[in-house]
Design a protein around this motif. Structure first.
Motif, PDB file in Angstrom:
ATOM      1  N   ASN A   1      -0.429  -4.651  -4.120  1.00 23.98           N
ATOM      2  CA  ASN A   1      -0.659  -3.486  -3.560  1.00 23.98           C
ATOM      3  C   ASN A   1      -1.922  -2.236  -4.145  1.00 23.98           C
ATOM      4  OD1 ASN A   1       2.384  -2.817  -3.351  1.00 23.98           O
ATOM      5  ND2 ASN A   1       2.581  -2.538  -5.334  1.00 23.98           N
TER       6      ASN A   1
ATOM      7  N   CYS B   1      -3.892  -3.164  -1.338  1.00 23.12           N
ATOM      8  CA  CYS B   1      -3.402  -2.580  -0.297  1.00 23.12           C
ATOM      9  C   CYS B   1      -4.027  -1.561   0.074  1.00 23.12           C
ATOM     10  CB  CYS B   1      -2.046  -2.178   0.090  1.00 23.12           C
ATOM     11  SG  CYS B   1      -0.970  -3.921   0.279  1.00 23.12           S
ATOM     12  N   ILE B   2      -4.099  -0.281  -0.991  1.00 25.28           N
ATOM     13  CA  ILE B   2      -4.673   0.971  -1.116  1.00 25.28           C
ATOM     14  C   ILE B   2      -6.121   0.657  -1.333  1.00 25.28           C
ATOM     15  CG2 ILE B   2      -5.280   2.271  -2.703  1.00 25.28           C
ATOM     16  CD1 ILE B   2      -2.833   1.440  -4.407  1.00 25.28           C
TER      17      ILE B   2
ATOM     18  N   ILE C   1      -6.281   0.250   2.875  1.00 23.02           N
ATOM     19  CA  ILE C   1      -5.811   1.850   3.187  1.00 23.02           C
ATOM     20  C   ILE C   1      -7.396   2.579   2.714  1.00 23.02           C
ATOM     21  CG2 ILE C   1      -5.154   3.363   2.741  1.00 23.02           C
ATOM     22  CD1 ILE C   1      -2.405   2.792   2.174  1.00 23.02           C
TER      23      ILE C   1
ATOM     24  N   SER D   1      -8.822   3.138   7.031  1.00 25.83           N
ATOM     25  CA  SER D   1      -8.660   4.549   7.662  1.00 25.83           C
ATOM     26  C   SER D   1     -10.425   5.137   7.642  1.00 25.83           C
ATOM     27  CB  SER D   1      -8.738   5.670   6.140  1.00 25.83           C
ATOM     28  OG  SER D   1      -7.104   5.276   5.750  1.00 25.83           O
TER      29      SER D   1
ATOM     30  N   ALA E   1       1.394   1.815   6.305  1.00 28.94           N
ATOM     31  CA  ALA E   1       1.081   1.187   4.995  1.00 28.94           C
ATOM     32  C   ALA E   1       2.844   0.860   4.709  1.00 28.94           C
ATOM     33  CB  ALA E   1       0.613   1.634   3.620  1.00 28.94           C
TER      34      ALA E   1
ATOM     35  N   THR F   1       3.182   5.135  -0.819  1.00 31.00           N
ATOM     36  CA  THR F   1       2.490   6.003  -0.787  1.00 31.00           C
ATOM     37  C   THR F   1       2.640   6.940  -2.066  1.00 31.00           C
ATOM     38  OG1 THR F   1       3.301   7.017   1.524  1.00 31.00           O
ATOM     39  CG2 THR F   1       0.967   5.601   1.579  1.00 31.00           C
TER      40      THR F   1
ATOM     41  N   ILE G   1       2.177   6.367  -5.391  1.00 26.18           N
ATOM     42  CA  ILE G   1       0.473   6.318  -5.410  1.00 26.18           C
ATOM     43  C   ILE G   1       0.047   8.015  -5.081  1.00 26.18           C
ATOM     44  CG2 ILE G   1      -1.579   5.690  -4.407  1.00 26.18           C
ATOM     45  CD1 ILE G   1       0.106   3.346  -2.991  1.00 26.18           C
ATOM     46  N   SER G   2       0.250   8.205  -4.291  1.00 31.04           N
ATOM     47  CA  SER G   2       0.079  10.090  -4.161  1.00 31.04           C
ATOM     48  C   SER G   2       0.502  10.350  -6.116  1.00 31.04           C
ATOM     49  CB  SER G   2       0.878  10.955  -3.430  1.00 31.04           C
ATOM     50  OG  SER G   2      -0.036  10.351  -2.117  1.00 31.04           O
TER      51      SER G   2
ATOM     52  N   LEU H   1      -8.486   9.871  -2.493  1.00 29.23           N
ATOM     53  CA  LEU H   1      -8.035   8.118  -2.145  1.00 29.23           C
ATOM     54  C   LEU H   1      -6.018   9.121  -1.376  1.00 29.23           C
ATOM     55  CD1 LEU H   1      -7.118   5.435  -2.977  1.00 29.23           C
ATOM     56  CD2 LEU H   1      -6.455   6.162  -5.551  1.00 29.23           C
TER      57      LEU H   1
ATOM     58  N   VAL I   1      -4.370   7.871   1.378  1.00 28.74           N
ATOM     59  CA  VAL I   1      -2.764   7.784   1.416  1.00 28.74           C
ATOM     60  C   VAL I   1      -2.251   8.684   2.352  1.00 28.74           C
ATOM     61  CG1 VAL I   1      -1.271   7.488   0.324  1.00 28.74           C
ATOM     62  CG2 VAL I   1      -3.701   6.550  -0.372  1.00 28.74           C
TER      63      VAL I   1
ATOM     64  N   CYS J   1      -1.268   7.112   5.733  1.00 29.11           N
ATOM     65  CA  CYS J   1      -0.298   6.144   6.572  1.00 29.11           C
ATOM     66  C   CYS J   1       1.075   6.785   6.235  1.00 29.11           C
ATOM     67  CB  CYS J   1      -0.985   5.109   4.729  1.00 29.11           C
ATOM     68  SG  CYS J   1      -2.081   3.902   5.715  1.00 29.11           S
TER      69      CYS J   1
END
Length: 189
Positions: free
Chosen positions: A8, A11-12, A15, A19, A29, A33, A36-37, A96, A100, A103
Protein backbone atom coordinates in the motif's frame (compact mmCIF):
# COMPACT_ATOMS: atom_id res chain seq x y z
CA UNK A 1 -2.95 1.08 -17.80
CA UNK A 2 -2.02 -0.61 -14.54
CA UNK A 3 0.77 0.32 -12.16
CA UNK A 4 1.28 -2.65 -9.86
CA UNK A 5 2.97 -2.32 -6.51
CA UNK A 6 3.93 -4.71 -3.73
CA UNK A 7 2.57 -2.65 -0.83
CA UNK A 8 0.00 0.00 0.00
CA UNK A 9 2.91 2.35 0.74
CA UNK A 10 4.20 1.63 -2.77
CA UNK A 11 0.76 2.50 -4.12
CA UNK A 12 0.87 5.80 -2.29
CA UNK A 13 4.30 6.57 -3.74
CA UNK A 14 2.99 5.65 -7.19
CA UNK A 15 -0.08 7.87 -6.70
CA UNK A 16 2.17 10.78 -5.92
CA UNK A 17 4.59 10.04 -8.77
CA UNK A 18 1.94 9.55 -11.45
CA UNK A 19 -0.17 12.49 -10.22
CA UNK A 20 2.85 14.73 -10.72
CA UNK A 21 3.88 13.15 -14.03
CA UNK A 22 0.39 13.16 -15.55
CA UNK A 23 -1.70 15.89 -13.89
CA UNK A 24 -4.43 15.74 -16.52
CA UNK A 25 -5.01 11.97 -16.40
CA UNK A 26 -7.67 10.27 -14.28
CA UNK A 27 -6.02 8.01 -11.71
CA UNK A 28 -7.85 5.37 -9.73
CA UNK A 29 -6.28 3.63 -6.76
CA UNK A 30 -7.39 0.39 -5.14
CA UNK A 31 -5.98 1.44 -1.76
CA UNK A 32 -8.28 2.85 0.89
CA UNK A 33 -7.70 6.55 0.26
CA UNK A 34 -10.01 7.49 3.15
CA UNK A 35 -7.83 5.59 5.61
CA UNK A 36 -4.70 7.16 4.17
CA UNK A 37 -6.20 10.63 4.51
CA UNK A 38 -7.32 9.80 8.05
CA UNK A 39 -3.77 8.70 8.91
CA UNK A 40 -2.22 11.86 7.46
CA UNK A 41 -4.75 14.13 9.18
CA UNK A 42 -4.20 12.31 12.48
CA UNK A 43 -0.44 12.67 11.99
CA UNK A 44 -0.93 16.43 11.52
CA UNK A 45 -3.13 16.60 14.63
CA UNK A 46 -0.54 14.70 16.66
CA UNK A 47 2.17 17.02 15.37
CA UNK A 48 0.08 20.05 16.37
CA UNK A 49 -0.70 18.59 19.81
CA UNK A 50 -4.43 18.37 19.00
CA UNK A 51 -5.00 14.96 20.60
CA UNK A 52 -8.80 15.14 20.20
CA UNK A 53 -8.32 15.18 16.41
CA UNK A 54 -6.16 12.03 16.30
CA UNK A 55 -8.72 9.66 14.74
CA UNK A 56 -6.61 6.94 13.09
CA UNK A 57 -6.48 3.79 15.27
CA UNK A 58 -2.77 3.26 14.61
CA UNK A 59 -1.95 6.66 16.13
CA UNK A 60 -4.24 6.54 19.20
CA UNK A 61 -1.53 5.01 21.38
CA UNK A 62 0.86 7.95 21.02
CA UNK A 63 0.61 10.71 23.60
CA UNK A 64 2.81 13.10 21.60
CA UNK A 65 4.38 13.59 18.21
CA UNK A 66 7.85 13.12 19.75
CA UNK A 67 6.75 9.70 21.00
CA UNK A 68 5.69 8.74 17.46
CA UNK A 69 9.01 9.94 16.01
CA UNK A 70 10.95 8.01 18.66
CA UNK A 71 8.93 4.87 17.90
CA UNK A 72 9.42 5.15 14.12
CA UNK A 73 13.15 5.89 14.48
CA UNK A 74 13.64 3.08 17.00
CA UNK A 75 12.45 -0.51 17.02
CA UNK A 76 9.21 0.08 15.17
CA UNK A 77 7.44 -3.27 14.86
CA UNK A 78 4.56 -1.85 12.84
CA UNK A 79 5.72 -1.50 9.22
CA UNK A 80 2.59 0.36 8.12
CA UNK A 81 3.17 3.16 10.64
CA UNK A 82 6.82 3.40 9.65
CA UNK A 83 6.15 3.43 5.91
CA UNK A 84 3.34 6.00 6.23
CA UNK A 85 5.52 8.31 8.34
CA UNK A 86 8.36 7.99 5.82
CA UNK A 87 5.98 8.89 2.99
CA UNK A 88 4.72 11.93 4.89
CA UNK A 89 8.32 13.01 5.55
CA UNK A 90 9.23 12.51 1.91
CA UNK A 91 6.27 14.20 0.24
CA UNK A 92 4.80 16.44 2.90
CA UNK A 93 1.37 16.22 4.48
CA UNK A 94 -0.51 18.61 2.21
CA UNK A 95 0.98 17.33 -1.05
CA UNK A 96 0.24 13.73 -0.07
CA UNK A 97 -3.36 14.58 0.80
CA UNK A 98 -3.78 16.35 -2.54
CA UNK A 99 -2.35 13.41 -4.50
CA UNK A 100 -4.56 10.91 -2.67
CA UNK A 101 -7.63 13.12 -3.18
CA UNK A 102 -7.13 12.89 -6.96
CA UNK A 103 -7.57 9.12 -6.84
CA UNK A 104 -11.32 8.90 -6.72
CA UNK A 105 -12.36 5.26 -6.38
CA UNK A 106 -15.58 6.10 -8.26
CA UNK A 107 -13.74 7.09 -11.43
CA UNK A 108 -15.51 5.18 -14.20
CA UNK A 109 -12.86 5.29 -16.93
CA UNK A 110 -9.46 5.90 -15.34
CA UNK A 111 -6.39 6.35 -17.47
CA UNK A 112 -4.20 4.73 -14.83
CA UNK A 113 -5.14 2.18 -12.16
CA UNK A 114 -2.69 1.91 -9.27
CA UNK A 115 -3.03 -1.30 -7.32
CA UNK A 116 -1.17 -3.88 -5.35
CA UNK A 117 -0.23 -7.07 -7.15
CA UNK A 118 -2.42 -8.98 -4.69
CA UNK A 119 -5.52 -7.03 -5.71
CA UNK A 120 -4.72 -7.41 -9.41
CA UNK A 121 -5.20 -11.19 -9.46
CA UNK A 122 -7.59 -12.10 -12.24
CA UNK A 123 -7.41 -8.67 -13.88
CA UNK A 124 -5.64 -7.68 -17.10
CA UNK A 125 -4.65 -4.46 -18.84
CA UNK A 126 -3.03 -3.66 -22.15
CA UNK A 127 -0.15 -1.84 -20.45
CA UNK A 128 1.32 -2.77 -17.08
CA UNK A 129 4.14 -1.08 -15.19
CA UNK A 130 5.76 -2.91 -12.28
CA UNK A 131 6.60 -0.47 -9.47
CA UNK A 132 9.90 -0.59 -7.60
CA UNK A 133 8.75 -1.69 -4.14
CA UNK A 134 8.98 -5.48 -4.40
CA UNK A 135 10.95 -7.29 -1.69
CA UNK A 136 14.29 -8.56 -2.87
CA UNK A 137 17.89 -7.76 -2.08
CA UNK A 138 21.11 -8.20 -3.94
CA UNK A 139 24.08 -8.32 -1.59
CA UNK A 140 27.59 -9.07 -2.82
CA UNK A 141 26.15 -10.23 -6.12
CA UNK A 142 23.80 -12.73 -4.44
CA UNK A 143 20.06 -12.49 -4.88
CA UNK A 144 17.89 -12.86 -1.81
CA UNK A 145 14.21 -13.28 -2.65
CA UNK A 146 11.53 -15.60 -1.30
CA UNK A 147 9.51 -17.98 -3.43
CA UNK A 148 6.38 -16.19 -2.22
CA UNK A 149 7.75 -12.89 -3.54
CA UNK A 150 8.64 -14.45 -6.89
CA UNK A 151 5.10 -15.85 -7.13
CA UNK A 152 3.67 -12.40 -6.43
CA UNK A 153 5.92 -10.86 -9.09
CA UNK A 154 4.73 -13.57 -11.49
CA UNK A 155 1.13 -12.53 -10.78
CA UNK A 156 2.03 -8.89 -11.45
CA UNK A 157 3.89 -9.42 -14.72
CA UNK A 158 1.23 -11.73 -16.14
CA UNK A 159 -1.44 -9.00 -15.92
CA UNK A 160 -0.11 -7.38 -19.13
CA UNK A 161 -1.86 -8.17 -22.40
CA UNK A 162 0.36 -6.06 -24.70
CA UNK A 163 3.13 -4.06 -23.00
CA UNK A 164 5.04 -4.71 -19.80
CA UNK A 165 7.40 -2.19 -18.19
CA UNK A 166 9.72 -4.04 -15.80
CA UNK A 167 11.99 -1.10 -15.01
CA UNK A 168 10.95 -1.31 -11.34
CA UNK A 169 12.31 -4.86 -11.04
CA UNK A 170 15.14 -4.65 -13.56
CA UNK A 171 17.82 -5.45 -10.95
CA UNK A 172 15.88 -8.55 -9.94
CA UNK A 173 15.59 -9.74 -13.52
CA UNK A 174 19.31 -9.21 -14.14
CA UNK A 175 20.14 -11.13 -10.95
CA UNK A 176 17.80 -13.97 -11.93
CA UNK A 177 19.41 -14.11 -15.39
CA UNK A 178 22.87 -14.24 -13.81
CA UNK A 179 21.80 -17.04 -11.45
CA UNK A 180 20.29 -18.92 -14.38
CA UNK A 181 23.56 -18.60 -16.32
CA UNK A 182 25.56 -19.86 -13.33
CA UNK A 183 23.20 -22.81 -12.94
CA UNK A 184 23.46 -23.71 -16.63
CA UNK A 185 27.27 -23.64 -16.44
CA UNK A 186 27.23 -26.01 -13.44
CA UNK A 187 24.76 -28.39 -15.13
CA UNK A 188 26.79 -28.41 -18.36
CA UNK A 189 29.94 -29.42 -16.48
Amino acid sequence: DFVLCRTNAGCISAIFKYSEMYPSLAIKATVDTKQISLFVNSYIALQDGEMKDVKHPMLFAFSSFDELVEYVDGDCDEPEIKSMCKLIDKFGERALLAAVARCDLKTQNPDIVISTAHKSKGLEADNVTIFNDFNFEIEDGELQVSDEELNLIYVAVTRAKKNLDVTGIKKLLVALENESSLYENVVDK
